[in-house]
Design an enzyme around this catalytic site. Structure first.
Site: not given
Ligand code: AMP
Length: 214
Positions: A88, A171
């Site tokens: 990310r 986000r």
């Molecule tokens: P997601 O389910 O992929 O939308 O991830 C939910 C949340 O987890 C994100 O908004 C971040 O806070 C955290 N997160 C997930 N993957 C990452 C990543 N590669 N780097 C940093 N934070 C992450």
């Protein structure tokens, strides 16, 4: 095959990543799911990640990179994987590239699911998730058979804290600043596959398969 999913939060990465993983019989690795499981399990990692996630911020790179490098070294990932939600940031992409390089490997595709911000906000407000098994739904586009009940395990569905409207806007802004530059990063390496994420789920999946040559 090693695939990375790119796209804004709510673009449909998770859904497409799971289908791709199934299609190619490779694991679906979602860093968001890993963090949520750690929060649920009350682990140290979960405690460290929770505040960032609830605020719609990224968890610091140092908490994410080793975790993914370890996960992709596991036996079930030897034939490849679909990475959903990682990398990310540019430092995360560099960490992945360095870890793969040591093994003489590389990412095969970075699938970029393109959806405009307005459509994302509309989608996220309807998103529901199962806290028990992790399945996700949308009250309009992918509704559970019984309202607010998980089709898979029968648990009650909730709106995740990070899907709440103020968090979604945050986000999206984090996405544009920190994650969108990855499109150029993978473009420079000739790995990007762009798909139109505004179409229905089956059409998006068909477009991905067509473009990665299956
Ligand atoms: P997601 O389910 O992929 O939308 O991830 C939910 C949340 O987890 C994100 O908004 C971040 O806070 C955290 N997160 C997930 N993957 C990452 C990543 N590669 N780097 C940093 N934070 C992450």
């Amino acid at each position: 095959m090693k695939v990375i999913m790119l796209g804004a939060p709510g673009a449909g990465k998770g859904t497409q990543a799971k289908r791709l993983a199934q299609e190619f019989s490779i694991p679906h690795i979602s860093t968001g799911d890993i963090f949520r499981a750690n929060i649920k399990g009350g682990t140290e990692l979960g405690k460290k990640a929770q505040g960032y996630m609830d605020a719609g911020q990224l968890v610091p790179d140092e908490l994410v990179c080793d975790l993914v490098v370890d996960r992709i070294a596991q036996e079930d990932a030897r034939n490849g994987y679909v990475l959903d939600g990682f990398p990310r940031t540019i430092p995360q992409a560099e960490a992945l590239e360095a870890a793969l390089k040591k093994k003489g490997e590389n990412v095969d595709y970075a699938v970029n699911i393109d959806v405009p911000d307005e459509a994302i906000v509309d989608r996220m407000s309807g998103r529901r998730a199962c806290t028990n098994c992790g399945a996700t739904y949308h009250i309009v586009y992918n509704a559970p058979k019984i309202a607010d009940v998980c089709d898979v395990c029968g648990n009650k569905l909730i709106i995740r804290d990070d899907d709440k409207p103020e968090t979604v806007l945050n986000r999206l802004s984090v996405y544009h600043k920190q994650t969108q530059p990855l499109i150029d990063y993978y473009e420079e390496r000739g790995l990007v596959v762009n798909v139109d994420g505004t179409k229905d789920m089956d059409a998006v999946f068909a477009e991905i398969l067509e473009k990665i040559g299956k």
